[in-house]
Each structure stands twice: as structure tokens, then as C-alpha cells.
Design an enzyme around this catalytic site. Structure first.
Site, mmCIF file in Angstrom:
data_model
loop_
_atom_site.group_PDB
_atom_site.id
_atom_site.type_symbol
_atom_site.label_atom_id
_atom_site.label_comp_id
_atom_site.label_asym_id
_atom_site.label_seq_id
_atom_site.Cartn_x
_atom_site.Cartn_y
_atom_site.Cartn_z
ATOM 1 N N LYS A 22 -9.215 -98.351 -50.927
ATOM 2 C CA LYS A 22 -9.066 -99.149 -52.279
ATOM 3 C C LYS A 22 -10.177 -99.925 -52.426
ATOM 4 C CE LYS A 22 -6.629 -102.814 -52.505
ATOM 5 N NZ LYS A 22 -7.230 -103.995 -53.089
ATOM 6 N N ASN A 23 -10.693 -100.812 -51.152
ATOM 7 C CA ASN A 23 -11.813 -101.796 -51.203
ATOM 8 C C ASN A 23 -13.112 -101.059 -51.204
ATOM 9 O OD1 ASN A 23 -9.796 -103.408 -51.615
ATOM 10 N ND2 ASN A 23 -9.434 -104.406 -49.832
ATOM 11 N N CYS A 117 -4.423 -116.212 -56.804
ATOM 12 C CA CYS A 117 -3.349 -115.106 -56.625
ATOM 13 C C CYS A 117 -2.500 -115.873 -55.560
ATOM 14 C CB CYS A 117 -3.943 -113.888 -56.146
ATOM 15 S SG CYS A 117 -4.588 -113.778 -54.573
ATOM 16 N N ARG A 122 -9.024 -118.309 -54.562
ATOM 17 C CA ARG A 122 -9.916 -117.361 -54.343
ATOM 18 C C ARG A 122 -11.137 -117.545 -55.488
ATOM 19 N NH1 ARG A 122 -7.125 -112.409 -53.269
ATOM 20 N NH2 ARG A 122 -8.894 -111.670 -52.843
ATOM 21 N N ASP A 306 -6.242 -108.392 -43.843
ATOM 22 C CA ASP A 306 -5.399 -107.536 -44.613
ATOM 23 C C ASP A 306 -4.496 -106.929 -43.558
ATOM 24 O OD1 ASP A 306 -7.720 -106.456 -46.924
ATOM 25 O OD2 ASP A 306 -6.580 -108.326 -46.907
ATOM 26 N N ARG A 398 -0.427 -101.216 -55.994
ATOM 27 C CA ARG A 398 -1.836 -101.625 -56.014
ATOM 28 C C ARG A 398 -2.673 -100.928 -55.036
ATOM 29 N NH1 ARG A 398 -3.016 -107.615 -57.245
ATOM 30 N NH2 ARG A 398 -4.868 -106.750 -57.112
HETATM 31 C C1 EPZ Z 1 -11.797 -108.859 -50.359
HETATM 32 O O1 EPZ Z 1 -11.504 -109.775 -50.973
HETATM 33 C C2 EPZ Z 1 -10.823 -107.754 -50.124
HETATM 34 N N1 EPZ Z 1 -10.566 -107.187 -51.798
HETATM 35 C C3 EPZ Z 1 -9.349 -108.458 -49.808
HETATM 36 O O2 EPZ Z 1 -8.439 -107.382 -49.750
HETATM 37 C C4 EPZ Z 1 -9.626 -109.136 -48.618
HETATM 38 O O3 EPZ Z 1 -8.415 -109.622 -47.986
HETATM 39 C C5 EPZ Z 1 -10.872 -109.891 -48.557
HETATM 40 O O4 EPZ Z 1 -12.077 -109.414 -49.039
HETATM 41 C C6 EPZ Z 1 -11.088 -110.364 -47.128
HETATM 42 O O5 EPZ Z 1 -11.254 -109.443 -46.262
HETATM 43 C C7 EPZ Z 1 -11.337 -106.477 -52.033
HETATM 44 O O6 EPZ Z 1 -12.422 -105.929 -51.429
HETATM 45 C C8 EPZ Z 1 -11.205 -105.795 -53.357
HETATM 46 P P1 EPZ Z 1 -13.605 -112.703 -49.870
HETATM 47 P P2 EPZ Z 1 -12.497 -111.106 -51.554
HETATM 48 O O7 EPZ Z 1 -14.465 -113.224 -50.776
HETATM 49 O O8 EPZ Z 1 -13.833 -110.446 -51.642
HETATM 50 C C9 EPZ Z 1 -13.745 -117.596 -49.957
HETATM 51 C C10 EPZ Z 1 -6.280 -106.611 -50.354
HETATM 52 O O9 EPZ Z 1 -5.517 -106.690 -49.692
HETATM 53 N N2 EPZ Z 1 -14.964 -117.317 -50.788
HETATM 54 O O10 EPZ Z 1 -14.109 -112.133 -48.664
HETATM 55 O O11 EPZ Z 1 -11.964 -111.828 -52.779
HETATM 56 C C11 EPZ Z 1 -12.531 -117.199 -50.214
HETATM 57 O O12 EPZ Z 1 -11.594 -118.192 -50.944
HETATM 58 C C12 EPZ Z 1 -7.349 -107.747 -50.737
HETATM 59 O O13 EPZ Z 1 -6.780 -105.307 -50.503
HETATM 60 C C13 EPZ Z 1 -15.242 -118.714 -51.476
HETATM 61 O O14 EPZ Z 1 -14.964 -119.654 -51.208
HETATM 62 O O15 EPZ Z 1 -12.314 -112.036 -50.332
HETATM 63 C C14 EPZ Z 1 -11.838 -116.895 -48.874
HETATM 64 O O16 EPZ Z 1 -11.342 -117.927 -48.041
HETATM 65 C C15 EPZ Z 1 -6.518 -109.035 -50.569
HETATM 66 N N3 EPZ Z 1 -16.066 -118.500 -52.748
HETATM 67 C C16 EPZ Z 1 -13.002 -116.275 -48.204
HETATM 68 O O17 EPZ Z 1 -14.376 -116.677 -48.587
HETATM 69 C C17 EPZ Z 1 -16.508 -117.293 -53.072
HETATM 70 O O18 EPZ Z 1 -17.134 -117.251 -54.051
HETATM 71 C C18 EPZ Z 1 -13.164 -114.684 -48.030
HETATM 72 O O19 EPZ Z 1 -13.002 -114.295 -49.217
HETATM 73 C C19 EPZ Z 1 -15.907 -116.135 -52.482
HETATM 74 C C20 EPZ Z 1 -15.230 -116.334 -51.596
#
Ligand code: EPZ
Length: 419
Positions: A22-23, A117, A122, A306, A398
Site C-alpha cells: 500500500k505504502n 488522525c 501528523r 506499523d 484501507r
Molecule cells: C508514513 O506516514 C506511512 N504512510 C505510515 O503508515 C507510517 O506509519 C509512517 O510513514 C512512519 O513509518 C504512508 O507511507 C502512506 P512520517 P507519514 O512523515 O509519511 C513527523 C500505515 O499504517 N512529521 O514518516 O505520514 C510525524 O508527526 C501508515 O500504513 C512532522 O513532524 O509519516 C511523525 O511523528 C500509518 N512533520 C514522524 O514525523 C512533517 O512534515 C514520522 O512521520 C512530516 C512528518
């Protein structure tokens, strides 16, 4: 609203095939906006989030045609809308991934701010800051990100925190920027590498994907490609945990063990015997109860956040005490409240859950709150005495293709009910 009715007790046994990731599918579909030439994407998982992404692309004028062998042809030659409306973005945060491609190809984009969420706020500030560093004018108002540029320029971007979709958005934007972009402290996830390979197939000049420094040299335009999405490592890990929790023996085909090292290590610590090959994983618990393990989530190649909820469920009935520390998201223990209703002895102390394994979980009506939490509850239901009813399973749909069919193939007593 659909629910999953699970009668616990069966040991998982048998063989299933893992679906496309998915990701990886979500950023790759967004990346089709970067080219006017048709592209073919194969091994696309049939998931609600993929359907949402396709709907979003079609709302912009992208033509999507489906082949019955999980392949789709995408043609973004006539994009007329450069907008991702709130109605769609609110159902799937990953819609933010169209921001970089729209800006890079058309010089303009209007994307709804994805809300938070269940697992956290996020924010997308790093996406926006990176595009600003590349010369975009970005205004965030009325719940929308409005960005404009004549042409993005290469920049040296250092991420404050490792962000998967932040890395993906800016890597996509950089493919058509003028000059070189360096992404430092970049995410190293296999899905980032798969996206990079897709973009390189279209003619992008990218090096370093999979390391924490990615270099992109912008080109004038990108062409078509034919790309097969890599297997979903989180789906695979979820079924492996199910086998570990039920003392079972299963084989996963069309999977990538090299992307699950941290998870396989913990499953071996929990007492599992694991064999792997190029594209399969076999796990055998020999009927034993798992031993509790300590988990600390971190960016890839560390233990994946995850898979955290699934290991909470494993520790809930394992022998001994296991601690689970969540370092990525600030609110990713929603599943603990539901597991406690099934008799789990878990105490949350800050960002750590201390799990004291119980001999048996008891069936209860439970509610899914987010994608992976719901997977954890389904796994708990496989072991609980009696019938567990998991509500709000749209969360499951999802990210898990035909979960009740695949678990049914492995001998679980599970069915989808409408109540
Ligand atoms: C991706 O989400 C995945 N989704 C998530 O999978 C996964 O849990 C996550 O990466 C971490 O591995 C997809 O790839 C579609 P991040 P993402 O940006 O990119 C902070 C699932 O279950 N952050 O890596 O949204 C954020 O708050 C989903 O399939 C900022 O502060 O996660 C978090 O604490 C859930 N500012 C950390 O970084 C930003 O601009 C990591 O988030 C972006 C992120």
C-alpha cells in the site's frame, strides 16, 4: 457498517500470497502526475486507499484503465485540475503526495491540509518547508495549501525528523526541478526505494534512495514506464504475528524477507522458527506460546511503527513481560484500550506500554480506531475464547486486501458481517 466476527482458537496453518505494498502504491500513483506519457503499474493491491487515490487522480482528469491482472494503466496527459479537495483528502492523508508532483509539472497546486488522525497530529510542515526551499510560493489558509512556482529549483534540504511521505513528496518534486536537490536525513523505507525505481524508470536521475542522503538531478520531462510494486512488508509481518500468536505454521509467498529483518529478529526472540528464501517466509511455532519481547519503534531499518500494534497483541498473551516503546507517533496506543477489554494486562507509562502476558484473552466486542490497531485487534480475536466482533473495519480495508479470505485460507474462523 461492516464488522468482522472472529471465533478464536484455530492455529493458523497453510500458505497465502502477499499483495503489493500500500505504502508504495500510493506515492507511485501520485507520481504518475509527473509525466504526460502513459505508465503501467502492476501488483497494485485492491485496497480502499488505492481506490481513493485513483478517484483523486480521476477528479483531476487523469485516465485510469484497469487490467484484471492487478495492473492499471495511468495517463496523466490531460490533467485539467491541480486541486485535491478536502472531501477526498480527509478520507486519506496520503493525498498530500500529489502536492510535489503537481507543483513540479504544472507550477501550481492546491491541496487540502490533511487533518490529523487517531495516531497523531501528523503535520506536513516539512513537506511545505522543503518546497519553499525549492523556490515555491506556498500559502496555507482556509485549510488548504496553495503553492505556485515558475520552475522549482534544486536545493539542499535537511529533514528535522525522518519523514516517509515528506521524503517521497520532495523526491518527486525534485525530478523536474532545475539543478540538483539533496535530501539529507531522508527516509530509507523500501517503499521510498520502490518509488525511486519507478521514477528512474520514467527517466528521473536519482541516486542514494535507501540511504539517508538522496540526490536528484532535475530533467526537463519524464516519460512512461512499466513498474511492478514491491510486496507489502507490513501485511506480511501481520500474518507472521498471527501465526506466532496461535502457535501455528504458515508460509507467505511473493514476499520480501530482506525488508522484514527487524520483525523476523523479534519473532525469533519470541520463539518462532523461521525459514526464508528469495520470495517466501515460513514460520513455525511448533504449537508453543510466544515469549514476550521488548520493542522500540524507529525509522527503517529499525523496528517499524506499523508493526507495533500487532506486537502489543502478541505480548498480551505471551509468556513474561514485554515493553513496547513508540517513538514515531504521539498517540499510537489506541489498540491497548481495546486489548484491555479483552483481558490484556497492559499499563501505559508515557510512550511505553508494559505488557504482562495472560494465558488467554477473552472475546469481546471491540472497535478499530486506525489501520494497524484494527489489525492488532483481529489478531487478538484469533486467539480469544469465544466470538470477537471487531467494529469499524473500514480501517482494516484501507490496508489489508481481503483479510478475512486470507485468514480463512489459514484456517481462521472469521467472517464479515453487516450489523
Ligand atoms: C508514513 O506516514 C506511512 N504512510 C505510515 O503508515 C507510517 O506509519 C509512517 O510513514 C512512519 O513509518 C504512508 O507511507 C502512506 P512520517 P507519514 O512523515 O509519511 C513527523 C500505515 O499504517 N512529521 O514518516 O505520514 C510525524 O508527526 C501508515 O500504513 C512532522 O513532524 O509519516 C511523525 O511523528 C500509518 N512533520 C514522524 O514525523 C512533517 O512534515 C514520522 O512521520 C512530516 C512528518
Amino acid at each position: 457498517m461492516d464488522k468482522l466476527l472472529i471465533r478464536g482458537g484455530a492455529r493458523l496453518a497453510g500458505t497465502i500470497t502477499i499483495s503489493g505494498a500500500k505504502n508504495a502504491a500510493l506515492p507511485i500513483l501520485a507520481g504518475t502526475l509527473l509525466s504526460a506519457a502513459p505508465v503501467v503499474v502492476r501488483n497494485v493491491p485492491q485496497l480502499n486507499d488505492v481506490a481513493t487515490t485513483i478517484t483523486l487522480l480521476q477528479s483531476m482528469g487523469v485516465e485510469v484503465t484497469f487490467d484484471d491482472k492487478l495492473a492499471i494503466e495511468v495517463n496523466a496527459g490531460n490533467v485539467r485540475e491541480r486541486r485535491a479537495p478536502y472531501e477526498l483528502v480527509k478520507t486519506m492523508r496520503a493525498s498530500i503526495l500529489v502536492l510535489g508532483p503537481l507543483l513540479a509539472r504544472f507550477g501550481e497546486a492546491e491541496v487540502s491540509l490533511p487533518g490529523g488522525c487517531a495516531i497523531g497530529a501528523r503535520p506536513v510542515n516539512l513537506h511545505v518547508q522543503g518546497l519553499q526551499a525549492m523556490g515555491a510560493d506556498v500559502v496555507v489558509e482556509n485549510g488548504y495549501i496553495r503553492a505556485r512556482t515558475d520552475r522549482l529549483k534544486g536545493a539542499h534540504i535537511v529533514f528535522d525528523v525522518v519523514t516517509v511521505t515528506g521524503t517521497e513528496n520532495l523526491m518527486m518534486a525534485a525530478t523536474l526541478a532545475e539543478g540538483e536537490t539533496i535530501l539529507d536525513n531522508a527516509a530509507r523505507e523500501p517503499e521510498v526505494v520502490d518509488l525511486a525505481n519507478f521514477l528512474i524508470g520514467m527517466g528521473a536521475e536519482i541516486s542514494g534512495a535507501g540511504t539517508s542522503t538522496i540526490r536528484v538531478r532535475g530533467v526537463q520531462e519524464l516519460g512512461g514506464t512499466d513498474h511492478t510494486i514491491l510486496p507489502d512488508r507490513v501485511e506480511a509481518g501481520t500474518y507472521l504475528v498471527g501465526a506466532a500468536m496461535t502457535g501455528g505454521k504458515i508460509r507467505l509467498n511473493r514476499t520480501s524477507p530482506e525488508h522484514l529483518e527487524a520483525v523476523l529478529l523479534k519473532l525469533r526472540e519470541a520463539g518462532a522458527e523461521i525459514q526464508t528464501g528469495d520470495d517466501f517466509i515460513e514460520i513455525n511455532m511448533h504449537g508453543k506460546r510466544p515469549v514476550a519481547v521488548d520493542i522500540r519503534t524507529s525509522p527503517y531499518p529499525g523496528f517499524p511503527t506499523d508493526m507495533q500494534a500487532q506486537f502489543c497483541a502478541l505480548n498480551a498473551l505471551a509468556e513474561g513481560v514485554g515493553t513496547i516503546t513508540e517513538t514515531i507517533f504521539e498517540n499510537r496506543f489506541q489498540h491497548v484500550l481495546e486489548l484491555q477489554r479483552m483481558g490484556a494486562d497492559i499499563q501505559i507509562e508515557g510512550n511505553t506500554a508494559v505488557c504482562r502476558g495472560v494465558d488467554k484473552l477473552t472475546a469481546a466486542p471491540v472497535m478499530a480506531t486506525d489501520l494497524r490497531a484494527s489489525a492488532g485487534l483481529v489478531l487478538a480475536g484469533l486467539t480469544a475464547e469465544g466470538e470477537t466482533l471487531v467494529d469499524r473495519i473500514y480501517h482494516v480495508d484501507r490496508g489489508y486486501e481481503r483479510i478475512e479470505e486470507k485468514l480463512g485460507q489459514l484456517g481462521a474462523e472469521i467472517k464479515r458481517v453487516r450489523r
